[in-house]
Write an enzyme that holds these catalytic residues in place. Sequence first.
Site, PDB file in Angstrom:
ATOM      1  N   ASP A 819     -73.115 -31.714  85.899  1.00 34.85           N
ATOM      2  CA  ASP A 819     -72.600 -31.794  84.525  1.00 34.85           C
ATOM      3  C   ASP A 819     -71.125 -32.127  84.492  1.00 34.85           C
ATOM      4  O   ASP A 819     -70.343 -31.567  85.265  1.00 34.85           O
ATOM      5  CB  ASP A 819     -72.770 -30.429  83.825  1.00 34.85           C
ATOM      6  N   LYS A 888     -65.394 -21.872  72.027  1.00 33.80           N
ATOM      7  CA  LYS A 888     -66.020 -22.953  72.811  1.00 33.80           C
ATOM      8  C   LYS A 888     -66.522 -24.111  71.949  1.00 33.80           C
ATOM      9  O   LYS A 888     -66.189 -25.274  72.203  1.00 33.80           O
ATOM     10  CB  LYS A 888     -67.180 -22.390  73.650  1.00 33.80           C
ATOM     11  N   ASP A1046     -73.838 -36.939  79.580  1.00 33.36           N
ATOM     12  CA  ASP A1046     -72.861 -36.656  80.634  1.00 33.36           C
ATOM     13  C   ASP A1046     -73.398 -35.648  81.649  1.00 33.36           C
ATOM     14  O   ASP A1046     -72.643 -34.948  82.319  1.00 33.36           O
ATOM     15  CB  ASP A1046     -71.542 -36.154  80.025  1.00 33.36           C
TER      16      ASP A1046
END
Length: 1130
Positions: A819, A888, A1046
């Site tokens: 990742d 986050k 991604d």
Amino acid sequence: IPEVTINKVELAPLQSNRQSSRWTEKLKKEMYIRQLKVEKKLSIAASQMTLEGQPKVKTKVKLKTKVKKKAKTKAKKSQKSPKATASASRNQSHAGPSSANTCHKPRDRSSQRKIMQQTIQSNLECLLYLQKPEEAEKLLLLYHSNPMKRKLLNVDAYNVVMRGWARKGCLHRVIHLLSMLESVSLRPNLDSYAVLLECMTQSQSSTKAIWRCVQHLKKDGFHVDELFQKCLFEGDEKEKVLKAIRIIQPDYQLPPPPKPEICKAALLKNFYSEKKMVSYPKLDFSVQELREHFQQQLEMELNSTITIESVESAKPLTPQAIKAREQLASFRAQWRGAILQALQKSKHNMSQVKTVSGHSVLYPYLCLLPDKEYVDIMMQTLNSLSPQGESLAVLARELGSKVYNKYLTQRKLHSGQFKKVQEIYENYIHLLAKDTQPSEYLPREYWEKLVAEAGYGPSLNLKDCSWPYVLLMRLGMYLLEILVHAVKVPRNTLNPRLPSKLIPVLYHIYSFRSSWQVGLIKPHPIFSQIVSDAAEAMLTFNSSAIPMLCPPVPWTSPHFGAFVLGDTKLMRYVDGAIQHQQLLDQCPQVNLHPVLDALNQLGNCAWKINQPVLDIIISIFNDKGNEKLDIPPPVSEAPKPPVSPSSSSALHKSQKHELLLCKKKAAEMHSLRMDALYKLSIANYVRDKVFWFPHNMDFRGRTYPCPPYFNHLGNDVTRAILLFAEGRPLGPKGLDWLKIHLINLTGLKKKNALQERLDYANEIMEEILDSADHPLTGRKWWMNTDEPWQVLACCMEIAKASRSPNPAAFVSHFPVHQDGSCNGLQHYAALGRDLIGAISVNLMPCSVPQDVYSAVAQQVEEFRKKDAEEGLRIAQVLEGFIGRKVVKQTVMTVVYGVTRYGGRLQMEKRLKEIEFPEEYIWEASHYLVKQVFNGIKEMFSATRDIQNWLTESAKLIAQSGRTVEWVTPLGLPIVQPYYRIRPTVLTCNMQNLSVKNSSNNNQKPDTVKQKNAFPPNFIHSLDSTHMMLTALHCFRQGLTFVSVHDCYWTHALTVDIMNKICRQQFVALHSQKILEDLSKFMLKHYCRYCFPDKESRALWQKKLMEQLSNVPKTGEFNLNKVIDSTYFFS
């Protein structure tokens, strides 16, 4: 397409004031049939014919105005509208970008004209397909004979009718149409000459006549070779044209296929120029086995739908279910008959209509397929309707699209294109099969080679036969109206005490979504109850919803690739939009090769099912599900609403609110349950098969699998049941990578080094093995992790590998993920060479991973302490509540353009989750979002500068009336599809339908969306470029590679190689002068733009030039450090 009123059409004498060229005059004299007789017959027939295909698209504003006017005024309006339309079209054709500053009226007229042109073209194509050239010519004459309506015709419209006559060998009709075309100052194009030569072969014309035709072709600036290089042929048309040419040039040979062009993209010079290529990884199938797979796929696509067993079918059948199934079967047989009867009656009435009505345009479209197929399409829609209902617009689009797709399949069969694809595919298999010689071709190159070698026969691309979106919606609405009116059920079906009166199964109701009133089609509770009780064992899907059973057809152009028969767009975009397709068509095809090859690489990855994990999931799914494990429970488990008293008015406000919440929860549960049912049923259907996911992309270049329900972009459950079909031995480090991957999936040890994660995995081996051996009866360690199902699957793989005699030789099919670390910010930090930002997102080598979310949380905490000391109340209340989890989501989405308002809502959710005092939530979320933005600004100063530069540039471009466009470093052209769309109103019997039609090039851009979306879209285009570069170079190394944006997947054996390639390509990408190149492109593209008055043009151009030239300065970060960064992707 809404109805129109027309005046009686008077056809001008066909020969009056017409100056035909000499060559056509000479050809005419060779005809035996006298022209005047034919003209007279056609004129009489045309004057009586219904005007098909002339839509009058109303906008909302016009609709309101019209109601107030008298009938007489309406008639006058309708007489004037063609002039106004033609005038607008003339103005538009010469208008440059300056038209952005004009009022809306010309835009509306231009849009209306475009829709009318598309409709005329598709109507003519329809009649050609139905082999009715007489009807097609009548329709053409209705427009041709009216000086105003004639403006809507182009050469292609005449060519369609000419093609119809050419197939019947009627040369006199083709020549007559050519003279008509020339009489209105249009020039024949290559297709016109191809049709004429085809017809000359069929009617055995003289050598002299063919010679004159070829001479005229040359005089018009064309070359004979171009007929075979640029024209699209169906059936044996190519052979007939070639035969005609060989009559006058006996030694003529087809021109050799053009030499393959080599992509010169700076990033891929070596990739395409190197002669020695690693051979394509072979599949574990022989040529014969792949042919059998191909035949299975063909059969599925020819049927257009597939019926598979539901995973719920394993449940024991109750007497109630048996009775419900019998009832449903009986009703469906009756409904089929009722729908068929209603359709045939409606078609008969249409065929009798001699005056213009709203539906007359649809008649040819209802003759394209057998009546039974229209009934099948409507029944499929009825069977898949949820108890909550669906909006009219969605159902209309679905019905219209299904008819169009079936028509397209039939056209491919009739044109011979299907047979040619079949022949080429059977040779293409040799590239992939294990029992053939290795080849140094890319899949696209090999397919193009086979096509070039095939030479004769139909073209693989059909002539454009797309239907305008408005027409598609109109057809869908018509079928929906038939369905709603024809399908009925006795009222006493579930309650025998009620009268047996027939009532509709489907109801048309209105509901509010936000502030919009939306029309819905909702099934009657009787129908929903029977379907629920029946718990049917079979599910029907479109064939495109199922993974392919053979390797996909490679993408070779924006119009060809993916499914064998299905029409798949290379680029996904809003219904009706044409801007993206136009950009792709205008782009030199060689520039698209890297993108096409990357999509082919992703699509050619073969998959299989992880059967033990699938069986466990299905067992829990059929045993009331488990919300904690993300397996939705059935609706029967939904909270029960409060018992209502005899009088509904007696319900308290709180009870009403509770009732509403229960209904909402039940609807959500049904939706989630059906989604899981579809995914698991498809997975179960392919459990013993090898399958493939063809890929396409969105307008930014981000790639997606085409099958929508079941694919590797899905949730934890879906990903856990997917394995690579190809196995690779683990090798010396493979088992370690499996263990590190397992810990990554748990969400534990995110801040620890890789070695510490590996050590932790070895410490808990007992838990891992217990989870693998006793997933539902053991200690269930796997259940308390971030991604429980993928963790379980990984536990099972580790258990098998560690117990094998030689773990390094153990053949693993398991995908291991790597990742990106907040990938959007990684691209911003690299663009700005931002040292602090680069360290925060792991572009710099570090002994442990840097956590950007924790860093921002720490920064916000420092701001809070300072404010608390100064006596700010909310800062004091927030003490102890600021952590990684709270910030986050906002940090992650700031890079993708989240606003302060959106960020505040995110904060509010997070604060509620950590049980923050409710009375302070609003104030605290406001305070936190402000501090998070300040923290990011301080940590990522270069990021904010680049974002602001992109935003301001987009704002100025959009204010000038242009959309923001750019080209990715791989050569993919991109345009942002955000416009201020004035909806088209379709007048239908059931309700007026507001359709947002994006097909007009002259729409005004939505400035706010253009500027806000540009930074995130630009970054997405860079992350897709990085992924494609990685995919292509992994292909060169012989790796199996797929991605979820991604997140990159490969075998445990090849993780290290993929990691190296991934870093090298990131450095290569950002070593390009990306922002400088963007600035140059935009200065060239937008600063030649002309305004109506020189003064405003000069002011705007100066401002834009200053903005675009002022590229943000970069920092001191050394990009090559990424190569050694362990945690860049990990």
